[in-house]
Every structure is written in C-alpha cells, then in structure tokens.
Design a protein around this motif. Structure first.
Motif, PDB file in Angstrom:
ATOM      1  N   TRP A  82       0.835  -1.210   0.000  1.00  0.00           N
ATOM      2  CA  TRP A  82       0.000   0.000   0.000  1.00  0.00           C
ATOM      3  C   TRP A  82       0.863   1.251   0.000  1.00  0.00           C
ATOM      4  CZ3 TRP A  82      -0.326   3.576   4.128  1.00  0.00           C
ATOM      5  CH2 TRP A  82      -1.284   4.579   3.966  1.00  0.00           C
ATOM      6  N   GLY A  83       1.897   1.271   0.845  1.00  0.00           N
ATOM      7  CA  GLY A  83       2.775   2.433   0.927  1.00  0.00           C
ATOM      8  C   GLY A  83       3.558   2.649  -0.344  1.00  0.00           C
ATOM      9  N   ALA A  84       4.059   1.554  -0.952  1.00  0.00           N
ATOM     10  CA  ALA A  84       4.815   1.689  -2.199  1.00  0.00           C
ATOM     11  C   ALA A  84       3.922   2.220  -3.312  1.00  0.00           C
ATOM     12  CB  ALA A  84       5.419   0.349  -2.594  1.00  0.00           C
ATOM     13  N   GLY A  85       2.643   1.849  -3.277  1.00  0.00           N
ATOM     14  CA  GLY A  85       1.712   2.376  -4.272  1.00  0.00           C
ATOM     15  C   GLY A  85       1.588   3.887  -4.188  1.00  0.00           C
ATOM     16  N   LEU A  86       1.600   4.411  -2.954  1.00  0.00           N
ATOM     17  CA  LEU A  86       1.573   5.867  -2.788  1.00  0.00           C
ATOM     18  C   LEU A  86       2.855   6.501  -3.310  1.00  0.00           C
ATOM     19  CD1 LEU A  86       0.035   6.189   0.803  1.00  0.00           C
ATOM     20  CD2 LEU A  86      -1.130   6.392  -1.395  1.00  0.00           C
ATOM     21  N   LEU A  87       3.991   5.824  -3.083  1.00  0.00           N
ATOM     22  CA  LEU A  87       5.264   6.366  -3.560  1.00  0.00           C
ATOM     23  C   LEU A  87       5.330   6.362  -5.082  1.00  0.00           C
ATOM     24  CD1 LEU A  87       7.812   4.748  -1.063  1.00  0.00           C
ATOM     25  CD2 LEU A  87       6.677   6.952  -0.931  1.00  0.00           C
ATOM     26  N   VAL A  88       4.763   5.325  -5.703  1.00  0.00           N
ATOM     27  CA  VAL A  88       4.785   5.242  -7.170  1.00  0.00           C
ATOM     28  C   VAL A  88       4.058   6.430  -7.791  1.00  0.00           C
ATOM     29  CG1 VAL A  88       3.841   3.926  -9.115  1.00  0.00           C
ATOM     30  CG2 VAL A  88       5.113   2.765  -7.322  1.00  0.00           C
ATOM     31  N   ASP A  89       3.022   6.925  -7.098  1.00  0.00           N
ATOM     32  CA  ASP A  89       2.280   8.068  -7.627  1.00  0.00           C
ATOM     33  C   ASP A  89       3.162   9.293  -7.799  1.00  0.00           C
ATOM     34  OD1 ASP A  89       0.018   6.556  -7.691  1.00  0.00           O
ATOM     35  OD2 ASP A  89      -0.779   7.278  -5.780  1.00  0.00           O
ATOM     36  N   VAL A  90       4.293   9.343  -7.081  1.00  0.00           N
ATOM     37  CA  VAL A  90       5.225  10.467  -7.212  1.00  0.00           C
ATOM     38  C   VAL A  90       5.747  10.573  -8.635  1.00  0.00           C
ATOM     39  CG1 VAL A  90       7.466  11.354  -6.464  1.00  0.00           C
ATOM     40  CG2 VAL A  90       5.892  10.372  -4.791  1.00  0.00           C
ATOM     41  N   PHE A  91       5.869   9.425  -9.325  1.00  0.00           N
ATOM     42  CA  PHE A  91       6.507   9.398 -10.638  1.00  0.00           C
ATOM     43  C   PHE A  91       5.510   9.464 -11.787  1.00  0.00           C
ATOM     44  CE2 PHE A  91       9.119   7.177  -7.583  1.00  0.00           C
ATOM     45  CZ  PHE A  91      10.324   7.817  -7.748  1.00  0.00           C
ATOM     46  N   ALA A  92       4.241   9.399 -11.506  1.00  0.00           N
ATOM     47  CA  ALA A  92       3.244   9.374 -12.569  1.00  0.00           C
ATOM     48  C   ALA A  92       2.735  10.783 -12.840  1.00  0.00           C
ATOM     49  CB  ALA A  92       2.078   8.466 -12.175  1.00  0.00           C
ATOM     50  N   THR A  93       2.543  11.097 -14.096  1.00  0.00           N
ATOM     51  CA  THR A  93       1.919  12.355 -14.499  1.00  0.00           C
ATOM     52  C   THR A  93       0.755  12.019 -15.414  1.00  0.00           C
ATOM     53  OG1 THR A  93       3.241  12.664 -16.502  1.00  0.00           O
ATOM     54  CG2 THR A  93       4.198  13.446 -14.429  1.00  0.00           C
ATOM     55  N   ILE A 124       9.637  25.764 -18.937  1.00  0.00           N
ATOM     56  CA  ILE A 124      10.302  26.152 -17.698  1.00  0.00           C
ATOM     57  C   ILE A 124       9.884  25.227 -16.562  1.00  0.00           C
ATOM     58  CG2 ILE A 124      10.630  28.554 -18.337  1.00  0.00           C
ATOM     59  CD1 ILE A 124       8.114  29.252 -16.798  1.00  0.00           C
ATOM     60  N   LEU A 125      10.773  25.051 -15.598  1.00  0.00           N
ATOM     61  CA  LEU A 125      10.577  24.197 -14.416  1.00  0.00           C
ATOM     62  C   LEU A 125      10.318  22.752 -14.804  1.00  0.00           C
ATOM     63  CD1 LEU A 125       8.413  26.501 -12.113  1.00  0.00           C
ATOM     64  CD2 LEU A 125      10.894  26.286 -12.238  1.00  0.00           C
ATOM     65  N   GLU A 126      10.910  22.317 -15.919  1.00  0.00           N
ATOM     66  CA  GLU A 126      10.752  20.933 -16.364  1.00  0.00           C
ATOM     67  C   GLU A 126      12.070  20.176 -16.361  1.00  0.00           C
ATOM     68  OE1 GLU A 126       8.450  20.450 -19.936  1.00  0.00           O
ATOM     69  OE2 GLU A 126       7.251  22.228 -19.521  1.00  0.00           O
ATOM     70  N   GLY A 127      13.130  20.783 -15.848  1.00  0.00           N
ATOM     71  CA  GLY A 127      14.408  20.098 -15.724  1.00  0.00           C
ATOM     72  C   GLY A 127      15.335  20.253 -16.907  1.00  0.00           C
ATOM     73  N   GLY A 128      14.798  20.570 -18.091  1.00  0.00           N
ATOM     74  CA  GLY A 128      15.633  20.719 -19.273  1.00  0.00           C
ATOM     75  C   GLY A 128      16.118  22.147 -19.432  1.00  0.00           C
ATOM     76  N   ALA A 129      17.126  22.307 -20.261  1.00  0.00           N
ATOM     77  CA  ALA A 129      17.659  23.656 -20.501  1.00  0.00           C
ATOM     78  C   ALA A 129      18.395  23.675 -21.827  1.00  0.00           C
ATOM     79  CB  ALA A 129      18.595  24.077 -19.366  1.00  0.00           C
ATOM     80  N   TRP A 130      18.510  24.879 -22.381  1.00  0.00           N
ATOM     81  CA  TRP A 130      19.277  25.126 -23.596  1.00  0.00           C
ATOM     82  C   TRP A 130      20.378  26.109 -23.203  1.00  0.00           C
ATOM     83  CZ3 TRP A 130      16.759  28.312 -28.164  1.00  0.00           C
ATOM     84  CH2 TRP A 130      17.732  28.586 -29.136  1.00  0.00           C
ATOM     85  N   GLY A 131      21.612  25.668 -23.286  1.00  0.00           N
ATOM     86  CA  GLY A 131      22.731  26.511 -22.920  1.00  0.00           C
ATOM     87  C   GLY A 131      23.714  26.648 -24.079  1.00  0.00           C
ATOM     88  N   MET A 132      24.321  27.822 -24.212  1.00  0.00           N
ATOM     89  CA  MET A 132      25.267  28.052 -25.307  1.00  0.00           C
ATOM     90  C   MET A 132      26.340  29.041 -24.877  1.00  0.00           C
ATOM     91  SD  MET A 132      22.975  28.208 -28.773  1.00  0.00           S
ATOM     92  CE  MET A 132      24.437  27.885 -29.724  1.00  0.00           C
ATOM     93  N   GLY A 133      27.455  29.024 -25.609  1.00  0.00           N
ATOM     94  CA  GLY A 133      28.487  30.021 -25.427  1.00  0.00           C
ATOM     95  C   GLY A 133      28.176  31.254 -26.256  1.00  0.00           C
ATOM     96  N   VAL A 145       5.730  23.835 -10.311  1.00  0.00           N
ATOM     97  CA  VAL A 145       6.531  24.098  -9.112  1.00  0.00           C
ATOM     98  C   VAL A 145       6.537  22.863  -8.217  1.00  0.00           C
ATOM     99  CG1 VAL A 145       6.679  25.465  -6.997  1.00  0.00           C
ATOM    100  CG2 VAL A 145       6.143  26.582  -9.178  1.00  0.00           C
ATOM    101  N   ALA A 146       5.362  22.253  -8.039  1.00  0.00           N
ATOM    102  CA  ALA A 146       5.273  21.063  -7.180  1.00  0.00           C
ATOM    103  C   ALA A 146       6.109  19.921  -7.740  1.00  0.00           C
ATOM    104  CB  ALA A 146       3.807  20.642  -7.041  1.00  0.00           C
ATOM    105  N   ARG A 147       6.071  19.718  -9.066  1.00  0.00           N
ATOM    106  CA  ARG A 147       6.867  18.645  -9.674  1.00  0.00           C
ATOM    107  C   ARG A 147       8.355  18.949  -9.575  1.00  0.00           C
ATOM    108  NH1 ARG A 147       3.548  17.553 -15.349  1.00  0.00           N
ATOM    109  NH2 ARG A 147       1.524  17.079 -14.389  1.00  0.00           N
ATOM    110  N   SER A 148       8.696  20.238  -9.659  1.00  0.00           N
ATOM    111  CA  SER A 148      10.102  20.613  -9.535  1.00  0.00           C
ATOM    112  C   SER A 148      10.644  20.261  -8.155  1.00  0.00           C
ATOM    113  CB  SER A 148      10.260  22.113  -9.795  1.00  0.00           C
ATOM    114  OG  SER A 148      11.582  22.531  -9.594  1.00  0.00           O
ATOM    115  N   LEU A 149       9.756  20.232  -7.160  1.00  0.00           N
ATOM    116  CA  LEU A 149      10.157  19.915  -5.784  1.00  0.00           C
ATOM    117  C   LEU A 149       9.732  18.504  -5.395  1.00  0.00           C
ATOM    118  CD1 LEU A 149       9.195  23.316  -4.105  1.00  0.00           C
ATOM    119  CD2 LEU A 149      11.455  22.560  -4.870  1.00  0.00           C
TER     120      LEU A 149
END
Length: 840
Positions: A372-383, A529-538, A704-708
């Motif tokens: 039961w507890g692991a099922g609640l934890l799995v919900d952390v990864f589902a969108t 934004i706030l999705e973990g990805g980024a575009w960086g350049m020199g 914001v919630a997913r970022s944290l």
C-alpha cells in the motif's frame, strides 16, 4: 525439524492466549517492516535492479562527459556523434558489440488517431548485443540500419503492444504512422524490456538511420561535431573496465586528431585545439542503463532507507521490551520448566520461537502495509502524460528482503529475553511465587528505552530539517507569477508541420488561444520552464573580454510575444518582444536571431554598471564571432530548470525570428477554472489539426510542485517516519514506566504507608522517565554531529546544526515523553497503602 515445528506451534498457542500483547507486538513489527519494505521497493527499482538483459554486468557505457565537443550536444552530456559510434563499431576490438540509442518522443498514429509516446532510435545491432528476444515477430538487425532513410521498420514495446493494439498478433506487417511517415511493424520486444532509460520506458524502437524522417530537421546524421547518441558496448569476458578504457583511448585520440582538422575548427584558437585532442574517453558500468531519475534520487532514497531502518530498530527495541516484560511475568512458569529438567538453552529457544512467530506474522502484515505504501510512492513518478516507471507489486526480491529483515527482527528482539532466560535461576523465581523478590535487572529495558529516545530524536531533527528546507523552497519566488497560468505542449515538426507553415500555425494558435473566454495573456517558449531541461550556449558579448580559460555562456530560450506578459515577469529596462521582432531569416542562415532580452544576472556578469540596451551579442565564443543580436530589454531574474537552482545568466530570443518552430510550450493566464481552460485549448488545437496531440498539460503551480518532487518525498516520508518512531519510542517509555510501577506497587504502598506523599511518588516516576529521556538526548548528540555530513546537500536555507530545530525537537520529544510517563506516575500516586500492606 519435527521439534522445530512443535516449538513454533507451542509459541503460537502461547501468544494466542495473550491477544493484547500479540496485537501490540505484531503492529509494532508490521509498521517497522512495512516502512523498510516500502522504501526498499522504490530503492530496488530505481537504484539497485540491473537491466533485464543477458549478463547485464558486462554492459558498459562509453562517453566523454565533461569534455568540450566543440560543436554541440543533445541530452545529458554522455552522448557521442553518430560517425564516432560507427568508428567504434568498426575499429574497437575490445568489445563484443557496440550499440547506439537515442531517447526520443514520437507521434504514433493509425487510422487517423495519433498519440505522443516515448521511443528509442537504435542501431541495428541493439537487440542482438543486449540479448533481448522478441515476444512475437522479429527484432531489428544490423542490416536494418545499413542505409540512411532506407528501413522504415518499427518494433513495439510489450506493454505498448498490449495497451494500444490489444496484444493482437496481426499487428505484424501493419503500417503505422510515426511523425507523419509510414513504418512497418516487424515485431514486439520481450515482456519487461523497456529500453535503457528508467525514467522514460520506450514504447517504440526504430532504426537510428531513420532520423532524417523522424527529426529534428536541423540535426544532421553525419555531423561529427554534434553529440546526440548514447553509446553502449558489451565487454569481452575477463576484460575489466580499466582495461577496456585503456584499450579504447588510442582509437578515441586518433578520431579527435582527425576531427580537429575539419573546417569547423578553422577559427578555433590553438589552445582550444590542444585541449580538444587531449580529451579522455570514459568506459563506465552500464548494467543499470541510463537513468537521470537514479542520479536525482539516489541520495534521497539512501536517507529514507536509513530513516526507515531507524523505525525498525525502535520497533525491535519495543518488541524486546515487551518480550522481557512477558518473560518476567512468566518467571514461575519458566522456573518450573527448569526444575522439571528443561535446559536454559531449551527455554531460550522457546522464547526465540515466540519472537520468530511474531516476526513472521508481523512481516506478512508489513508486506501488506508496504504494498500500500509503495503504491503511494509510485504516484510520485506518474503524471497525466506518462505511466509509472516503477511498480508497487512485490516480487521475489521484495519478499526476500522482507524475509531477511523479519529474521533480523526476530534475532534482535528475541535475543535479550532469551539470554535472560538462560541466566535465570530456579530458586529465586520459585521464591517469588511465594512472596519473595526476584532480581528484576531493569537496566536492559531502560537501556533499550534510552536507545529508542536517541533514535527518535535523530529522526525528528532530520525530518524537521527536511520540512524546513521544503518550506524555504516553497517560499522562493520564481521570478514570475505562477497562479492562474496553464501550460501545454505541442510538437509541430513531429506532426509534419515545418518551416514557414509552423510559424503560421504558431501565430494562428496564439491568436485563437488569446481569444478564449477569460484569457488575459498567452505566449509560448521552445523550452518549457521548471521541467528540468535547458538550452545553454556560449556567447560573444560586446565589451566583455574573457580571461584565459574563461568564456561567456548563458541559458537560452526562444519565446513569442506575450510570453513575459503571461508569466507577469517584470521588465526591468527596455521592452518585451513584439510582432515587429519577427522576420523570415534568409535561407541557410545558421543563427537567424537579431534581437534579445537578457536577465539581470547576465547584465551584472557581462556588462557591470554599463547600460546593456542597444549592445550586441553573438552566438558562439570563437575569436571573431559576429555579434548581430541587439539587446532590447532586461527582465528580472527567474527560475528556469528548477526552483532549487541558483540564478544563472539567461538570454531570451524571439521564436518567430527562426526559420521554423518545432516543440513549443504555450503558457496562458486565464480567469477561468483550469478544467475549462484545458478543454477549450484542446478544442482550439483540434480545430487547427485534428491529429495533433496535446500533452504535458499542467498549471504552473503544478510545475513548481513537480520541480520539488524529491524534496516533498523526503520531507513527507521522513516526517511520517519520525512521527511513527516517536510514537513507538513513547510507547516503549510508557511500557517501561508502567511495568516499573506495577512491579514496585507493594514498595510504593509501603512508602506511602510510612508517610510518603502521593505527589512525591508521582514526581519520582516522572523524574526517572526524564532521566531516561535526557540520557537518550545526550547519546544522540554525537550521532547528530556525525550524520550532518550526509544530509547537508539535501537541505536548503537551513544548516544541519540549526540550533532552533534541535532545541524544538528536544523540547517536543521531552514533553511528549513526560506526558506518557505521567500516566503511570498518576497510577503510582493512587496505590493503596492498605492493600499493599495486606499483600505484604
């Protein structure tokens, strides 16, 4: 074996005659084991379990992370170019096969219905080298990537085949549309194989040589200067990682020596060329595949596992105390058994058998709690757009772990009362039955309580620090307003809309979205934004001269007019983008941008006190790089990848200045409820293109919630475990004090008959409990100092040794402990002197 089973049956019958004791003991064990098993379920699947392939220990990843590619990369930095992969396949003789894979998003359609899903573009020998078998049909072969754009074949993932095609065998040979191009399904991968990325299980596998059809259009397959393919290989038997790396380095160096002669290096400085050819290849363990999720969560899961182990230790101490108390109440029974010839070891085994039965029943209940507890934890990864990447159902590994900690629980909790039974004497116990005094030996029980208090204190402090860190992060202002903003993503290129058509589609989409009821502003960005990805350049910056070994770099995003207004981002100076910033770039122009908006950090770092408006920058940091981009505005600093990230230099470029749009995330601010906004948005997109999937739908508050996510998981679970540990610890303290009062009731009665006041007796009991609590706090102090190094990196805005947190935890635990001790103290104050004297 017969005697063993008989003893276990006897222990079970004995426990059945004491239902209250048994229920309390089983609940304590179930909570301790359940907490550990739930966290281990997550830890096992995220960090410990190898890939479901043949001999996963032989799989390695080849990369040059941290090495300047002098071109570009797409991914997490472990990628190499496609031509380099081909070189390794042809010339790296220390491996039994070298493969390439690229995680990608695909639009898969059939019969006019299209959906977005995750896939892998792979080399033809991918399945062969990994040792993956087909569920039906066949898998890709080396011949299937021999020709660029020549093999439009697809292999389906097992779960996707069952979910989308109902597990039908007639899917073989059918045509499906992938990114608008026809592909023929040739097989289905084995059940349980999801590719090499834990966080993104692949539903479809296609040859990487079909990339020109699948996109993105700007990526050229034969470009040596762009790294985008993750390379894996199977070590030959007996070849170590170090030996494999040493054998590959000469080939890698020779490739770099060839590449540095290419035209792309014409303007590079001699120092840049020298550093490039000195790069080292790395061969690392690949048995667990690619998992950004693992690197993100390893430390968090290790901390949670340690906290859960603390709960189990407290539960074991509770059970040991209960068994010691039960053994003391059975002094006469055990003494009679000794008198009738039973050995001390025999009695010890009987008590251990009781502990084993309790642990077995508790572990079964704990496994239920864990599922039961692991099922609640799995919900952390589902969108809303993804399936869970880890499961909650127990398998043999989880059952084995549960059985192992059940055995450990039985040993830890049953050992103390068993040793006490071995050392116990016959005569003192029999005298006690007739009114004598048995030597109680309370030190062990009190020592266990002190240990429980110490562990509880450590867990409370740890949980409080994590909760305060989360609170601090939630108070961080991202630099824009997150309320009433809804976002969604569409992929124009994968839907077959390219070049000028994509620009027209993007403008039409914005016009229609802005016309929806309640919409105040809308715009889009090419990087969400706030999705973990980024575009960086020199960059080359007007008036900025980098020091030797230094360069000007910045995070980048391409946005439309209305984007800053939708986020209510503050314009510090200058202006936002307008329709006048859009222009159709000349054919073949590499970087078409002519205007840009920078953030405050960019200005401070590269311009200092000078006014940036009207100054110019250029993409690239080679000497002589042109600087056609004029800065027209300055925007307040804001968060890009995650709430937790530090502020970095950013530059925004006008999306409509590019030759075409690919993947865009739209942000719209609306007064309407989110559900209504989403429904209206889907209607707009459907009207523009009925087959285009709308995905990645979320409010900015949800972003914001997913970022944290990690911080919420650690704070929430550590707080829950700390509460549970405190409850178990307080129950243990209460049990010891209540047992002490019960065993000393005659002594207390006599003292009161001789004039002792009831309040004095109560204070004595509370003082004894207070001493146990203080001893536990003192014991925990050096452990808290030692543990701070392991949690410091997980904290935000608070230090591991924060005195306020430690003081509040100590006061709270002491208060709760004394309140628990007040109950037996009150009972002691009510002992009747007359009854005590009568019993004496």
């Amino acid at each position: 074996m017969t005697h063993l089973l008989a003893d276990l049956r006897l222990a079970a019958r004995s426990l059945a005659r004491a239902p209250l004791f048994t229920v309390v003991a089983v609940v304590s064990i179930a909570l301790g084991i359940g907490a550990n098993t739930a966290v281990f379920t997550l830890l096992d699947q995220v960090a410990l379990r190898p890939l479901p392939i043949q001999r996963p220990d032989e799989l390695v990843q080849i990369h040059a992370r941290g090495v300047e590619s002098y071109g570009g990369t797409m991914g997490n930095g472990t990628e190499l170019s496609w031509p380099m992969l081909r070189d390794f396949q042809d010339k790296a003789h220390g491996f039994d096969g070298v493969v390439g894979r690229v995680i990608t998003q695909l639009h898969v359609g059939q019969n006019g219905v299209s959906e977005r899903t995750d896939g892998e573009m792979v080399s033809g020998n991918y399945f062969e080298v990994l040792g993956v078998e087909p569920a039906i049909g066949r898998l890709l072969t080396p011949a299937d990537d021999a020709t660029i754009s020549g093999h439009a074949l697809a292999v389906l993932g097992y779960d996707y085949w069952r979910r989308r095609f109902s597990g039908r065998d007639d899917v073989l040979g059918q045509a499906i549309q992938i990114n608008g191009h026809p592909f023929t399904v040739v097989g289905v991968a084995a059940r349980g194989f999801y590719g090499l990325e834990l966080g993104q299980p692949a539903d479809v596998f296609v040859p990487v040589t079909m990339q020109p059809q699948l996109g993105p259009a700007w990526l050229k397959l034969e470009n040596r200067r762009f790294r985008w393919v993750q390379v894996y290989a199977r070590r030959k038997p007996g070849v170590s990682l170090e030996r494999a790396q040493a054998g590959l380095q000469p080939l890698f160096s020779a490739i770099l020596q060839t590449e540095v002669q290419e035209t792309g290096f014409q303007r590079a400085s001699a120092e840049t060329k020298a550093q490039f050819v000195k790069a080292k290849v790395r061969v690392v363990d690949g048995s667990h595949g690619q998992a950004e999720l693992r690197s993100e969560m390893n430390q968090s899961l290790a901390i949670l596992m340690a906290v859960a182990a603390g709960v189990l230790l407290i539960a074991c101490a509770n059970l040991a105390n209960l068994l010691i108390a039960r053994g003391a109440a059975r002094e006469r029974e055990l003494a009679l058994r000794r008198a009738l010839g039973a050995s001390g070891l025999r009695l010890a085994w009987l008590l251990m058998a009781e502990a084993a039965v309790l642990a077995a029943v508790g572990s079964v209940c704990g496994l239920i709690v864990a599922t039961w507890g692991a099922g609640l934890l799995v919900d952390v990864f589902a969108t809303s757009d993804s399936v869970a990447v880890v499961g909650a159902s127990p398998d043999w590994r989880i059952v084995a772990f549960t059985a192992a900690i059940a055995v450990a629980t039985a040993l830890l909790s049953g050992l103390a009362p068993a040793v006490r039974a071995v050392r116990g004497g016959v005569a003192p116990a029999l005298k006690a039955a007739g009114g004598g005094v048995v030597r109680e030996q309370p030190r062990l029980r009190k020592t266990l309580v002190v240990a429980q208090v110490a562990l509880s204190f450590l867990m409370i402090v740890t949980a409080a620090l994590f909760v305060r860190s989360l609170d601090n992060l939630l108070e961080v202002h991202p630099g824009y307003s997150t309320s009433k903003v809804t976002s969604f993503t569409i992929d124009l290129e994968r839907s077959g809309i390219k070049d000028e058509r994509s620009r027209v589609f993007g403008q039409d989409l914005l016009d229609r979205v802005r016309a929806l009821p309640g919409v105040e502003a809308a715009g889009f960005a090419t990087m969400g934004i706030l999705e973990g990805g980024a575009w960086g350049m020199g960059f080359t910056v007007e008036g900025f001269s980098p020091k030797p070994g230094e360069s000007a770099s910045s995070l980048v995003n391409a946005v439309s007019p209305g984007y800053l207004e939708a986020l209510q981002a503050r314009i510090v100076r200058g202006r936002p983008f307008t329709v006048q910033d859009a222009r159709i770039p000349p054919e073949g122009e590499e970087w078409p941008y002519r205007t840009g908006i920078v953030n405050e950090t960019f200005v401070k770092r590269y311009f200092g006190d000078r006014d940036p408006i009207g100054r110019h920058v250029g993409i690239g940091d080679d000497p002589g790089t042109a600087m056609p981009i004029a800065i027209v505005g300055v925007v307040a600093d804001s968060k890009y990848q995650a709430i937790r990230e530090g502020v970095r230099a950013q530059i925004l470029l006008p999306a409509f200045e590019s030759g075409g749009l690919n993947n865009v995330t739209v942000y719209l601010r609306s007064r309407q409820p989110t559900a209504s906004v989403v429904a209206n948005v889907r209607g707009v997109v459907r009207a523009l293109d009925p087959g285009m999937p709308v995905f990645n739908v979320a409010t900015l508050d949800e972003r914001v919630a997913r970022s944290l996510r990690n911080e919420r998981l650690v704070a929430g679970l550590s707080a829950a475990f700390a509460t549970l540990a405190t409850l178990l610890g307080v129950v243990g303290l209460y049990g010891v004090m209540a047992y002490t009062v019960t065993r000393r009731s005659r002594e207390i009665g006599i003292r009161m008959a001789l004039g002792a006041r009831a309040s004095l007796v109560a204070r004595h009991v509370v003082r004894e409990a207070g001493l146990l609590i203080v001893a536990g706090l003192v014991l925990a102090a050096p452990a808290a100092w030692w543990l701070k190094r392991y949690i410091a990196a997980e904290l935000y805005g608070v230090t591991p040794g924060d005195p306020q947190t430690i003081a509040l935890a100590a006061i709270g635990l002491t208060t709760v402990g004394l309140l628990a001790a007040a109950i037996p103290a009150r009972r002691a104050a009510r002992v009747s002197p007359m009854q005590a004297l009568r019993e004496e």
